[in-house]
Design an enzyme around this catalytic site. Structure first.
Site, PDB file in Angstrom:
ATOM      1  N   GLU A 140     -18.813 -17.323  24.322  1.00 21.62           N
ATOM      2  CA  GLU A 140     -19.289 -17.986  23.101  1.00 21.62           C
ATOM      3  C   GLU A 140     -18.781 -17.362  21.815  1.00 21.62           C
ATOM      4  O   GLU A 140     -19.551 -17.154  20.875  1.00 21.62           O
ATOM      5  CB  GLU A 140     -20.829 -17.984  23.096  1.00 21.62           C
ATOM      6  CG  GLU A 140     -21.402 -18.808  24.219  1.00 21.62           C
ATOM      7  CD  GLU A 140     -22.908 -18.710  24.310  1.00 21.62           C
ATOM      8  OE1 GLU A 140     -23.541 -19.733  24.564  1.00 21.62           O
ATOM      9  OE2 GLU A 140     -23.458 -17.607  24.115  1.00 21.62           O
TER      10      GLU A 140
HETATM   11  C1  NGO Z   1     -25.509 -18.077  27.836  1.00 18.46           C
HETATM   12  C2  NGO Z   1     -25.185 -17.193  26.655  1.00 18.46           C
HETATM   13  C3  NGO Z   1     -26.237 -16.123  26.428  1.00 18.46           C
HETATM   14  C4  NGO Z   1     -27.636 -16.717  26.494  1.00 18.46           C
HETATM   15  C5  NGO Z   1     -27.814 -17.430  27.833  1.00 18.46           C
HETATM   16  C6  NGO Z   1     -29.188 -18.042  27.944  1.00 18.46           C
HETATM   17  C7  NGO Z   1     -23.890 -16.632  28.425  1.00 18.46           C
HETATM   18  C8  NGO Z   1     -22.865 -15.994  29.247  1.00 18.46           C
HETATM   19  N1  NGO Z   1     -23.942 -16.582  27.089  1.00 18.46           N
HETATM   20  O1  NGO Z   1     -24.916 -17.342  28.930  1.00 18.46           O
HETATM   21  O2  NGO Z   1     -26.025 -15.510  25.184  1.00 18.46           O
HETATM   22  O3  NGO Z   1     -28.585 -15.688  26.402  1.00 18.46           O
HETATM   23  O4  NGO Z   1     -26.842 -18.422  28.012  1.00 18.46           O
HETATM   24  O5  NGO Z   1     -29.385 -18.711  29.153  1.00 18.46           O
END
Ligand code: NGO
Length: 531
Positions: free
Chosen positions: A337
């Site tokens: 992200e």
């Molecule tokens: C995503 C995000 C995290 C969140 C999570 C919540 C990943 C790899 N990045 O997973 O920052 O906490 O969802 O489910």
């Protein structure tokens, strides 16, 4: 798998159980069977053992039982077993290095691999044989589950302490059977982490991935950048006090994990998910201005400054100091992200950071977005997509796998322990949908990602993100009963995979969790024993 296929082994198992009951002397002419005295069938273990052949008399642990465990690490596994058995049995259970009979832990050459073991049980004793101490430890977890649930209690219980007769031969399907705990969104104390480690060990999990930094908190002391922990770690989601591990505390977690044969995998998430670091040092920001600390749960708004040299001094120091404290092979650099990092910068950043990890002797792991850059040779990618992820994204990860990037599978709509079970689950998130117990168990890691060769799959990992999770009670109600299913996907041969049989074995764990004080989700999909 067809119904027909499944029915044969079930009949065999049933016959096996009847034989065991008879062997235990529970049947006597004219009297009703006394089911309480029947030992747990050899295959009623989670994760399912590779093979279990019932036969012969059960072994009974008595006041005269010795644990014979040689020296060194085997001896320590023997002491660990004694610590579990002594309070509930009330027996002395001395751990000795010689003699025969009783409970024996033996290291020997054989087809066990790094983690496998054989367990032989009969009238005169139970012997666990393995090539490595890790195998003995996993065999001990099996032995625990063959004993009545009350063995887990910390006060004396009546017994009897019977182990069914026969032989188990067991080796894991995958070398990576992980659990991740996000200690950044909410901070968890060393004792809370240790408690989770003990629970993971019961299911033969062998990696503890710690998500040590994120927008909401930096959780490990770095001597060369002290504000990271003292300021960047001073809060958490919701504005609570946060916290961080001193280096000694982190080492204590590593030591404790390794005493349970878990390897700690530290993660410093970059270049996104870095607000806590950016808030701690103004010079890490492209505009030289530190943002405020953040206690919400949005993602994707922060980025390290890819164009500044100080960014790489920072990364070098952080990776070096954490690598020095970490005996394990891996360093997780996050990489998910990075919505506030232009793609070209992301690629550039990963090209500079991966060699730093190698320089300090560690293997890179990244969330699967790393496959959008150039994964270093030998790097692993952790896949966290969902069924609905785009075909292009899946294809990109599969292509990386064909080119040599190993995969750890953490599909969010299967194994994210922070997903709600259903709409009534008080904790957790639901962006990947609801994930009930059957959904988290009923998939095959070997065949999951189209186009990824089976040989690229290193195993599975169940992440627990903690936006809504604040304490051990919360961890447990989200992890249980889903975590054991993920552990089974990682350990047991694909041929044992069968939801109908699994849910019965899983149900039998409920009384064990009650005895251990683990509060779990009483999923309506699982036939829990009454009471
Ligand atoms: C995503 C995000 C995290 C969140 C999570 C919540 C990943 C790899 N990045 O997973 O920052 O906490 O969802 O489910």
């Amino acid at each position: 798998m067809t119904r027909h296929h499944r029915s044969t082994p079930r009949i065999t198992r049933l016959l096996g159980s009847l034989l065991l009951v008879a062997a235990a002397g529970a049947f006597s002419v004219g009297a009703a069977p006394a089911p309480k005295a029947a030992p747990t069938p050899l295959d009623r273990v989670v994760p399912a053992p590779a093979t279990a052949e019932p036969g012969g008399s059960p072994y009974r642990i008595t006041a005269g039982t010795h644990i014979r465990a040689g020296s060194g690490e085997a001896r320590r596994v023997g002491e660990y077993l004694a610590d579990i058995l002594r309070p509930s049995t009330g027996y002395r259970l001395p751990v000795t290095d010689s003699g025969s009979g009783g409970i024996q832990l033996r290291l020997a050459k054989g087809p066990f691999g790094e983690e496998g073991y054989r367990l032989d049980s009969g009238r005169s004793g139970v012997t666990i044989t393995a090539r490595e101490p890790a195998g003995l430890f996993h065999g001990v977890q099996t032995l625990r589950q063959l004993l009545p649930a009350a063995v887990e209690k910390d006060s004396e219980q009546p017994g009897p302490w019977l182990v069914a007769g026969g032989t188990i031969r067991d080796t894991p399907r995958f070398g990576w059977r992980g659990a991740m705990l996000d200690v950044s969104r909410h901070f968890f104390t060393v004792d809370e982490v240790k408690r989770y480690i003990d629970q993971l060990a019961l299911y033969k999990i062998n990696k503890l991935h710690l998500h040590l930094s994120d927008d909401q908190g930096w959780r490990i002391a770095i001597d060369s950048w002290p504000n990271l922990a003292t300021y960047g770690g001073s809060t958490e989601v919701g504005g609570g006090p946060g916290g961080h591990y001193t280096k000694d505390e982190y080492k204590e977690i590593v030591r404790y994990a390794s005493s349970r044969f878990l390897e700690v995998v530290p993660e410093i998430d970059m270049p996104g998910h870095t607000n806590a670091a950016l808030a701690s040092y103004a010079e890490l920001n492209c505009d030289g201005v530190a943002p405020p600390l953040y206690t919400g749960i949005r993602v994707g708004f922060s980025s390290l400054c890819v164009g500044k040299e100080v960014t790489y001094d920072f990364v070098d120091d952080v990776v070096r100091e954490i690598a020095e404290l970490t005996p394990g092979r891996y360093f997780h650099i996050g990489g998910d992200e990075a919505h506030s990092t232009p793609h070209a910068d992301y690629v550039k950043f990963m090209d500079r950071v991966q060699p730093v990890v190698a320089k300090y002797g560690k293997t890179v792991i990244g969330w699967h977005q790393l496959t959008g850059a150039t994964p270093a040779k030998g790097a692993l990618a952790q896949y966290w997509g969902v069924d609905a992820s785009s075909a292009a994204e899946k294809a990109r990860v599969a292509e990386a796998a064909r080119n040599g990037t190993g995969l750890i599978l953490s599909p969010a709509d299967r194994v994210y322990l922070d997903m709600k079970y259903d709409r009534n689950t008080p904790l957790g998130l639901s962006w990947a949908g609801y994930v009930e117990v059957q959904r988290s168990y009923d998939w095959d890691p070997g065949a999951y990602l189209p186009g990824a060769p089976a040989s690229a799959i290193r195993g599975v990992e169940a992440p627990l993100w903690t936006e809504t999770i604040e304490n051990s009670g919360h961890i447990e109600v989200m992890a249980f009963p889903r975590l054991p299913g993920v552990a089974e996907l990682g350990w047991s041969p694909a041929a044992t995979h069968d939801w109908e049989a699994y849910k019965v074995r899983l149900a039998a764990q409920g009384p064990r969790w009650d005895a251990l004080g683990i509060g779990y989700h009483r999923s309506p999909q699982v036939p829990w024993p009454a009471g």
